[in-house]
Design a protein around this motif. Structure first.
Motif, PDB file in Angstrom:
ATOM      1  N   SER A 412      -5.731  -5.444  13.703  1.00 36.68           N
ATOM      2  CA  SER A 412      -5.245  -4.973  15.005  1.00 36.68           C
ATOM      3  C   SER A 412      -3.773  -4.579  14.960  1.00 36.68           C
ATOM      4  N   LEU A 413      -3.035  -5.063  13.965  1.00 36.20           N
ATOM      5  CA  LEU A 413      -1.620  -4.726  13.831  1.00 36.20           C
ATOM      6  C   LEU A 413      -1.389  -3.457  13.012  1.00 36.20           C
ATOM      7  N   PHE A 414      -2.423  -2.944  12.388  1.00 34.27           N
ATOM      8  CA  PHE A 414      -2.267  -1.749  11.551  1.00 34.27           C
ATOM      9  C   PHE A 414      -1.639  -0.564  12.291  1.00 34.27           C
ATOM     10  N   PRO A 415      -1.997  -0.325  13.576  1.00 34.77           N
ATOM     11  CA  PRO A 415      -1.397   0.828  14.265  1.00 34.77           C
ATOM     12  C   PRO A 415       0.122   0.752  14.410  1.00 34.77           C
ATOM     13  N   LEU A 416       0.706  -0.421  14.224  1.00 36.00           N
ATOM     14  CA  LEU A 416       2.166  -0.504  14.261  1.00 36.00           C
ATOM     15  C   LEU A 416       2.792   0.307  13.135  1.00 36.00           C
ATOM     16  N   ILE A 417       2.078   0.390  12.009  1.00 37.75           N
ATOM     17  CA  ILE A 417       2.585   1.095  10.824  1.00 37.75           C
ATOM     18  C   ILE A 417       1.641   2.258  10.555  1.00 37.75           C
ATOM     19  N   TYR A 418       1.951   3.422  11.098  1.00 37.79           N
ATOM     20  CA  TYR A 418       1.021   4.551  11.036  1.00 37.79           C
ATOM     21  C   TYR A 418       1.409   5.607  10.009  1.00 37.79           C
ATOM     22  N   THR A 419       2.507   5.419   9.294  1.00 38.53           N
ATOM     23  CA  THR A 419       2.945   6.410   8.311  1.00 38.53           C
ATOM     24  C   THR A 419       2.142   6.288   7.021  1.00 38.53           C
ATOM     25  N   GLN A 420       1.936   7.422   6.354  1.00 40.02           N
ATOM     26  CA  GLN A 420       1.058   7.464   5.192  1.00 40.02           C
ATOM     27  C   GLN A 420       1.589   6.670   3.997  1.00 40.02           C
ATOM     28  N   PHE A 421       2.911   6.705   3.795  1.00 43.39           N
ATOM     29  CA  PHE A 421       3.488   6.044   2.631  1.00 43.39           C
ATOM     30  C   PHE A 421       3.198   4.543   2.625  1.00 43.39           C
ATOM     31  N   GLU A 422       3.153   3.922   3.818  1.00 37.84           N
ATOM     32  CA  GLU A 422       2.967   2.474   3.911  1.00 37.84           C
ATOM     33  C   GLU A 422       1.507   2.036   3.896  1.00 37.84           C
ATOM     34  N   GLN A 423       0.567   2.994   3.969  1.00 32.95           N
ATOM     35  CA  GLN A 423      -0.840   2.615   4.033  1.00 32.95           C
ATOM     36  C   GLN A 423      -1.304   1.810   2.808  1.00 32.95           C
ATOM     37  N   PRO A 424      -0.926   2.193   1.577  1.00 32.41           N
ATOM     38  CA  PRO A 424      -1.313   1.346   0.432  1.00 32.41           C
ATOM     39  C   PRO A 424      -0.757  -0.075   0.522  1.00 32.41           C
ATOM     40  N   ILE A 425       0.459  -0.216   1.068  1.00 32.28           N
ATOM     41  CA  ILE A 425       1.050  -1.545   1.236  1.00 32.28           C
ATOM     42  C   ILE A 425       0.215  -2.363   2.215  1.00 32.28           C
ATOM     43  N   LEU A 426      -0.187  -1.725   3.312  1.00 35.56           N
ATOM     44  CA  LEU A 426      -0.984  -2.429   4.327  1.00 35.56           C
ATOM     45  C   LEU A 426      -2.298  -2.927   3.741  1.00 35.56           C
ATOM     46  N   PHE A 427      -3.029  -2.044   3.089  1.00 33.15           N
ATOM     47  CA  PHE A 427      -4.348  -2.415   2.592  1.00 33.15           C
ATOM     48  C   PHE A 427      -4.252  -3.412   1.432  1.00 33.15           C
ATOM     49  N   ALA A 428      -3.266  -3.231   0.554  1.00 30.94           N
ATOM     50  CA  ALA A 428      -3.112  -4.153  -0.578  1.00 30.94           C
ATOM     51  C   ALA A 428      -2.687  -5.533  -0.093  1.00 30.94           C
ATOM     52  N   GLY A 429      -1.706  -5.581   0.811  1.00 38.52           N
ATOM     53  CA  GLY A 429      -1.241  -6.869   1.324  1.00 38.52           C
ATOM     54  C   GLY A 429      -2.301  -7.584   2.134  1.00 38.52           C
ATOM     55  N   PHE A 430      -3.000  -6.828   2.979  1.00 41.97           N
ATOM     56  CA  PHE A 430      -4.084  -7.401   3.781  1.00 41.97           C
ATOM     57  C   PHE A 430      -5.196  -7.947   2.886  1.00 41.97           C
ATOM     58  N   GLY A 431      -5.563  -7.185   1.864  1.00 45.98           N
ATOM     59  CA  GLY A 431      -6.616  -7.635   0.953  1.00 45.98           C
ATOM     60  C   GLY A 431      -6.223  -8.873   0.174  1.00 45.98           C
ATOM     61  N   ALA A 432      -4.968  -8.904  -0.316  1.00 48.00           N
ATOM     62  CA  ALA A 432      -4.508 -10.051  -1.101  1.00 48.00           C
ATOM     63  C   ALA A 432      -4.454 -11.314  -0.246  1.00 48.00           C
ATOM     64  N   TYR A 433      -3.955 -11.182   0.977  1.00 50.82           N
ATOM     65  CA  TYR A 433      -3.849 -12.360   1.851  1.00 50.82           C
ATOM     66  C   TYR A 433      -5.231 -12.882   2.228  1.00 50.82           C
ATOM     67  N   THR A 434      -6.139 -11.968   2.573  1.00 53.84           N
ATOM     68  CA  THR A 434      -7.498 -12.379   2.946  1.00 53.84           C
ATOM     69  C   THR A 434      -8.203 -13.040   1.772  1.00 53.84           C
ATOM     70  N   LEU A 435      -8.038 -12.479   0.588  1.00 51.16           N
ATOM     71  CA  LEU A 435      -8.656 -13.058  -0.602  1.00 51.16           C
ATOM     72  C   LEU A 435      -8.127 -14.463  -0.863  1.00 51.16           C
ATOM     73  N   TYR A 436      -6.835 -14.664  -0.638  1.00 53.58           N
ATOM     74  CA  TYR A 436      -6.265 -16.000  -0.835  1.00 53.58           C
ATOM     75  C   TYR A 436      -6.873 -17.003   0.153  1.00 53.58           C
ATOM     76  N   LEU A 437      -7.022 -16.592   1.409  1.00 54.60           N
ATOM     77  CA  LEU A 437      -7.634 -17.485   2.398  1.00 54.60           C
ATOM     78  C   LEU A 437      -9.040 -17.876   1.984  1.00 54.60           C
ATOM     79  N   LEU A 438      -9.835 -16.872   1.585  1.00 56.00           N
ATOM     80  CA  LEU A 438     -11.232 -17.125   1.243  1.00 56.00           C
ATOM     81  C   LEU A 438     -11.389 -17.973  -0.017  1.00 56.00           C
ATOM     82  N   SER A 439     -10.473 -17.831  -0.952  1.00 60.55           N
ATOM     83  CA  SER A 439     -10.596 -18.553  -2.220  1.00 60.55           C
ATOM     84  C   SER A 439      -9.964 -19.941  -2.178  1.00 60.55           C
ATOM     85  N   THR A 440      -9.268 -20.259  -1.102  1.00 61.77           N
ATOM     86  CA  THR A 440      -8.510 -21.517  -1.046  1.00 61.77           C
ATOM     87  C   THR A 440      -8.996 -22.473   0.036  1.00 61.77           C
TER      88      THR A 440
END
Length: 534
Positions: A412-440
Motif C-alpha cells: 500500500s506504500l508503493f504509490p509513495l515512490i512512483y519513479t521508475q528508477f526506484e522500482q527495483p529498490i522497492l521490489f527487492a527490498g520488499f521481497g527480502a524483508y518478506t522472505l526474512y519474516l517467512l523464514s524466521t
C-alpha cells in the motif's frame, strides 16, 4: 555477547545502505522540512507558527520545531542558502546530503531503542537447530524485523521523513513500561506527543493502563479494582509530569497568545476526510461504495449529474460531499473511532495482566484510529506494524496477522515512490524483508509441533495474496501497457487503495478478534474481573 554484536553489525550495515539512498526520489516532504529549517533558523519564535511565506507551513508540535531549530545550526555548514526563508523549493547537492544525513543520524535513537528492547524485554527463545543465529534467535529476529522494517525504510530514506526518531522514543517508552518504570514511560510518551501529535492515536491505551496499573492496586483475590487503593499521590505525580511536559512545549506560544494558532496548524480539519491518495482504511471502501452507487444511479437515471463524486478521485486534498452515501464529518470519525476503541480499553482496564496486554491494546488503538480517523495518511499504518512486531512470535495468530499485514501495508506504500528508477529498490527490498519474516518468525513460535501448518495462511488469505500480486503488476506496468494513462490516470491509485484497504480491514477484524476472544468478551459483558494469565 555475540548477540549484542550481531544487532550492532546489522544497524551499521543498514545505515550504510541508507547512505546509498542519497540520490533517490524525494517527495515534497523534503521541501517541507527544509522550509522548517529556514523558519526556525531565520525567524523569531513568535513567527514560527504564523509564517506563510511557503505553502509548507510548520504544523508539527513545538518539540519537533525545536528539533528542526537544532538541525538548522548545522545546516549552514553544508549550504547557507538552505536556511533562507525566501528560498522556496531550494535544492542543492549539499542540502540534500545534509537532510539525508540528518535522518540517518536521527535514526540512531531508533536503533538504540530497538537494541535496548530486544536485549531486555524479548523472551529468549531458540528455534530449529543448525540454523544461523540471525534467523534462529528471538532477540535477534525481533531486532532485525524492527530495524529493517521496509515501510519505515522507504518512508524515511526515500520518500523523506523522520519517523525513525519518533519510533525510537516510542520504543524507549514501551521498554520502560516492560520494566515497570511507569513514570519514565509516561515521560517518554508525553515527549513523543509533543514531537508529533499523530501518536494521540495511542494515548487512550497509555492513559487507561497507567491509571489502572500505576494509580490503583488490585486485590489478590480476583483482580478487581479496589477504589480505596487509588493513590492520589501517584495520580498527581503522573498528571504533574504530563502537564509539565506540555507546559514546557506550548508555554512560549501561550505567552505570545498563539495557542489557538498553533492548534489550528496541528489540526487542519479543512483538509477533508481523505488524503489525495486514499489511505487503505474503511473510508477508502466507503468512498468506493459511494462512487459505484453514483455510477449505478446515473446509469439508471436515479441520480442527477454531480461533480462531488468525481472530486473524490481528483487527486486533491480538499473537503467534498459524498454523492449517495451520507457525507462524513470530523465528529462522525471521532465517534466511530472512540466506539471501536472501547472494547479493547475496557478489556485493558479489566485485565491489566502485564505489558503484553498493554501492547495489544496499543496496537488496536492505533489500528482503530487508522481505520476510522479523519484525513489519515497511508504512512500512518507504521503506527500499527511496528508495535505489532513486538507480538509477532507470541502465538500462531499474531504471527500470521503480522506477516499478512506487513505484506499488504508495504504494498500500500508503493504509490509513495512512483519513479521508475526506484522500482527495483522497492521490489527487492520488499521481497527480502518478506522472505526474512517467512523464514524466521514461524520457527520461533512457542508451540513445538508442526509450526508451519499451525500458522499458515488460509485459502482466503492465499487467494487475496494472489490478487495483490495482480494489482501490483497492473499498477506497475499493466495500466500503461493498456494505454489508459490519459483517460483514467487515477485508476491505478484507486485500485491499489481499495484492494489493500480490503486486506488491511480483514486484518483489523482478525486481530481484534484474536485479542478480544469470545471468552474475554463474555467476561466483559458479565462483569467478571478475573485476570487471565499471560
Amino acid at each position: 555477547m555475540w548477540r549484542d554484536h550481531t544487532l550492532i553489525v546489522v544497524a551499521l550495515c543498514l545505515s550504510f545502505i541508507k547512505l546509498l539512498m542519497k540520490n533517490t526520489y524525494r517527495s515534497t516532504d523534503y521541501e517541507v522540512h527544509r522550509n522548517w529549517l529556514a523558519i526556525t533558523h531565520s525567524l523569531p519564535l513568535d513567527k514560527w507558527y504564523t509564517d506563510t511565506t511557503s505553502e509548507w507551513t510548520l504544523d508539527y508540535p513545538p518539540f519537533f520545531a525545536w528539533f528542526e531549530f537544532t538541525l538548522s545550526w548545522f545546516a549552514p555548514l553544508f549550504d547557507p542558502m538552505m536556511v533562507k526563508v525566501n528560498k522556496l523549493n531550494y535544492v542543492s547537492e549539499a542540502s540534500v546530503l545534509f537532510q539525508r544525513l540528518s535522518v540517518i543520524c536521527a535514526d540512531f535513537l531508533y536503533l538504540y531503542a530497538v537494541y535496548q528492547f530486544c536485549m531486555t524485554c524479548v523472551v529468549k527463545r531458540v528455534g530449529v537447530s543448525n540454523r544461523p543465529a540471525i534467523i534462529n534467535n528471538s532477540n535477534l529476529a525481533i531486532g532485525v524485523c524492527l530495524m529493517t522494517n521496509f515501510g519505515l525504510f522507504i518512508v524515511d530514506h526515500i520518500h523523506f521523513q523522520y519517523n525513525g526518531l519518533l519510533f525510537g522514543i516510542l520504543l524507549l517508552s514501551i521498554t520502560a513500561m516492560y520494566q515497570a518504570n511507569h513514570m519514565t514511560a509516561a515521560l517518554h510518551f508525553a515527549t513523543l506527543l509533543n514531537f508529533k501529535h499523530i501518536y494521540l492515536y495511542m494515548a487512550p491505551a497509555y492513559g487507561i493502563y497507567l491509571l489502572r496499573i500505576y494509580c490503583f492496586s488490585s486485590s489478590q483475590k480476583d483482580g478487581s479494582v479496589l477504589w480505596s487503593s487509588f493513590s492520589i499521590k501517584r495520580f498527581l505525580g503522573l498528571a504533574g509530569l504530563v502537564v509539565s511536559i506540555f507546559g514546557t512545549s506550548f508555554g512560549p506560544f501561550i505567552y505570545f497568545g498563539q495557542l489557538g494558532q498553533v492548534l489550528s496548524r496541528l489540526f487542519p480539519f479543512k483538509r477533508g476526510l481523505c488524503h489525495a491518495y486514499w489511505a487503505p482504511n474503511f473510508w477508502a471502501i466507503y468512498n468506493m461504495a459511494d462512487k459505484l452507487l453514483y455510477i449505478a444511479g446515473r446509469k439508471l437515471d436515479l441520480i442527477s449529474v454531480s461533480n462531488h463524486s468525481a472530486s473524490m478521485t481528483g487527486g486533491l486534498v480538499q473537503e467534498f460531499e459524498h454523492a449517495v452515501l451520507p457525507s462524513v464529518t470530523p465528529v462522525a470519525t471521532l465517534l466511530l473511532t472512540v466506539t471501536f476503541m472501547l472494547p479493547t480499553l475496557i478489556h485493558l482496564w479489566l485485565n491489566p495482566s502485564g505489558p503484553r496486554t498493554f501492547i495489544r491494546s496499543l496496537v488496536i488503538c492505533a489500528f482503530t484510529s487508522f481505520m476510522f480517523g479523519w484525513h489519515v495518511h497511508e504512512k500512518a499504518i507504521l503506527l500499527v506494524t511496528i508495535p505489532l512486531t513486538l507480538l509477532s512470535i507470541d502465538s500462531d495468530d499474531y504471527c500470521r496477522h503480522f506477516i499478512f499485514l506487513s505484506v499488504v501495508s508495504h504494498v500500500s506504500l508503493f504509490p509513495l515512490i512512483y519513479t521508475q528508477f526506484e522500482q527495483p529498490i522497492l521490489f527487492a527490498g520488499f521481497g527480502a524483508y518478506t522472505l526474512y519474516l517467512l523464514s524466521t518468525l514461524p520457527h520461533l513460535l512457542p508451540q513445538s509441533a508442526d509450526k508451519k501448518s499451525q500458522w499458515a495462511f488460509s485459502r482466503l488469505e492465499k487467494g487475496y495474496m494472489f490478487g495483490l500480486l495482480l494489482v501490483m503488476l497492473y499498477y506497475s506496468v499493466g495500466h500503461s501497457l493498456m494505454g489508459l494513462n490519459e483517460t483514467l490516470p487515477f485508476l491505478p491509485l484507486l485500485l491499489m487503495s481499495v484492494y489493500t484497504s480490503i486486506g488491511i480491514s480483514y486484518t483489523y477484524v482478525g486481530l481484534y478478534s484474536t485479542i478480544l476472544s469470545h471468552r474475554m468478551l463474555k467476561k466483559i459483558v458479565s462483569g467478571k474481573r478475573k485476570v487471565k494469565a499471560q
